[in-house]
Design an enzyme around this catalytic site. Structure first.
Site, PDB file in Angstrom:
ATOM      1  N   GLY A  25       0.819  -1.205   0.000  1.00  0.00           N
ATOM      2  CA  GLY A  25       0.000   0.000   0.000  1.00  0.00           C
ATOM      3  C   GLY A  25       0.854   1.255   0.000  1.00  0.00           C
ATOM      4  N   ALA A  26       0.267   2.377   0.465  1.00  0.00           N
ATOM      5  CA  ALA A  26       0.920   3.689   0.387  1.00  0.00           C
ATOM      6  C   ALA A  26       1.394   3.902  -1.055  1.00  0.00           C
ATOM      7  CB  ALA A  26       2.080   3.792   1.371  1.00  0.00           C
ATOM      8  N   HIS A  28       2.426   4.915  -4.713  1.00  0.00           N
ATOM      9  CA  HIS A  28       3.086   6.127  -5.194  1.00  0.00           C
ATOM     10  C   HIS A  28       3.576   5.890  -6.620  1.00  0.00           C
ATOM     11  CE1 HIS A  28       6.716   3.862  -4.442  1.00  0.00           C
ATOM     12  NE2 HIS A  28       6.377   3.699  -3.174  1.00  0.00           N
ATOM     13  N   GLY A  30       6.271   4.983  -7.857  1.00  0.00           N
ATOM     14  CA  GLY A  30       7.011   3.737  -8.086  1.00  0.00           C
ATOM     15  C   GLY A  30       6.045   2.606  -8.452  1.00  0.00           C
ATOM     16  N   HIS A  31       4.872   2.611  -7.801  1.00  0.00           N
ATOM     17  CA  HIS A  31       3.865   1.589  -8.120  1.00  0.00           C
ATOM     18  C   HIS A  31       3.238   1.861  -9.488  1.00  0.00           C
ATOM     19  CE1 HIS A  31       3.968   1.422  -3.605  1.00  0.00           C
ATOM     20  NE2 HIS A  31       4.125   0.150  -3.909  1.00  0.00           N
ATOM     21  N   GLN A  55       7.571  -9.185   7.950  1.00  0.00           N
ATOM     22  CA  GLN A  55       8.839  -8.756   7.360  1.00  0.00           C
ATOM     23  C   GLN A  55       9.443  -7.540   8.054  1.00  0.00           C
ATOM     24  OE1 GLN A  55       6.830  -8.090   3.436  1.00  0.00           O
ATOM     25  NE2 GLN A  55       8.238  -6.379   3.247  1.00  0.00           N
ATOM     26  N   GLY A 141       9.738  -4.412  -8.289  1.00  0.00           N
ATOM     27  CA  GLY A 141      10.597  -3.284  -8.669  1.00  0.00           C
ATOM     28  C   GLY A 141      12.064  -3.583  -8.395  1.00  0.00           C
ATOM     29  N   ARG A 142      12.916  -3.133  -9.299  1.00  0.00           N
ATOM     30  CA  ARG A 142      14.367  -3.334  -9.169  1.00  0.00           C
ATOM     31  C   ARG A 142      14.929  -2.618  -7.943  1.00  0.00           C
ATOM     32  NH1 ARG A 142      17.415  -6.292 -12.538  1.00  0.00           N
ATOM     33  NH2 ARG A 142      16.603  -5.290 -14.395  1.00  0.00           N
ATOM     34  N   GLN A 147      15.379  -8.334  -2.771  1.00  0.00           N
ATOM     35  CA  GLN A 147      14.058  -8.961  -2.696  1.00  0.00           C
ATOM     36  C   GLN A 147      13.730  -9.682  -4.004  1.00  0.00           C
ATOM     37  OE1 GLN A 147      10.341  -7.300  -0.829  1.00  0.00           O
ATOM     38  NE2 GLN A 147       9.967  -6.565  -2.890  1.00  0.00           N
TER      39      GLN A 147
END
Ligand code: PAF
Length: 255
Positions: A25-26, A28, A30-31, A55, A141-142, A147
């Protein structure tokens, strides 16, 4: 758009390609890059919104994590998401939950030194999300390069039938990688944080450390590691906010 607030409500149309963008969530910019990359490749685009307690190594970090499902639902709808899956923590980790994915290999070192158990939480929740949503493709995402390596390793080692696609890091006008944690920075801290992309621009761990130290930052690590190719990675605390970022290096760069 459908909003599934429980596992029982997650009744997906199964015709065509189901794609998953896992998030906490949150949402932005990047998403946005993840949704834009995913949209053309799938018939049903699912975004999970779940702040995964497993996590977080620090309780204060977990409670400070921004949560605004109404914002996330509108944001996802505006960016072409078909289904938001936002299960409650008690359904993902019910009483008696006792089975964990313990990743080795790519999970060792870097983030794990500062955040013990972090990738156990990430790998466990990703496997649960893959099992619940059953996507053919999932996007990551890179920016979270370790991850990505852990999730690819999980999928390979446990034969999970999902293709992992990686989206390049989206950056703000000042070079800082988009992150939900950026919102916690004061104006002065944000100015300091710009040293991180500047450090990565050097493409060299020694020079990168110098840039960070000259800005007054004491990085947790500045390292080259082989994560889908040589990658220069940085983690640094600015005030109470810990930021990570990385840049791929040309093949053949030493790790
Ligand atoms: O990158 C994140 O937002 C999280 O680690 C993920 C992949 C959604 C798992 O909780």
């Amino acid at each position: 758009m459908i909003v599934a607030r429980s596992i029982g409500e997650l009744d997906l149309p199964r015709n065509g390609i189901v794609g998953l963008v896992p998030t906490m969530g949150a949402l932005h910019a990047g998403h946005t890059a993840l949704f834009e990359a995913a949209r053309p490749d799938c018939d049903v685009l699912v975004a999970s919104v779940f702040v995964n307690p497993a996590q977080f190594s620090e309780l204060t970090d977990l409670s400070a994590y921004p949560r605004d499902l109404d914002h996330d639902v509108s944001f996802a709808a505006e960016h072409g998401v078909d289904v938001v899956f936002a299960p409650p923590p008690g359904e993902m980790y019910p009483d008696g939950f006792a089975t964990w994915v313990e990743p080795g290999g790519a999970a060792e070192g870097l983030e794990s030194a500062d955040r013990p158990g972090h990738f156990r939480g990430v790998a466990t929740v990703c496997l649960k999300l893959f099992n619940l949503v059953r996507p053919q493709i999932a996007w990551f995402g890179r920016k979270d390069a370790q991850q990505v390596a852990v999730v690819k390793q999980l999928v390979r080692d446990l034969n999970v039938p999902v293709e992992i696609k990686v989206v390049e890091t989206a950056r703000d006008h000042d070079g800082l990688a988009f992150s939900s944690r950026n919102g916690r920075l004061t104006t002065a801290e944000r100015e300091l944080a710009r040293a991180i992309p500047r450090a990565l621009e050097t493409r060299d761990p020694v020079a990168a450390r110098s840039v960070l130290e000259a800005a007054g930052l004491a990085p947790d690590y500045v390292e080259v590691a082989d994560l889908d190719g040589p990658t220069l990675l940085v983690a640094a605390r600015i005030g109470s906010t810990r930021l990570i970022d990385n840049v791929p290096l040309p093949k053949g760069a030493r790790s």
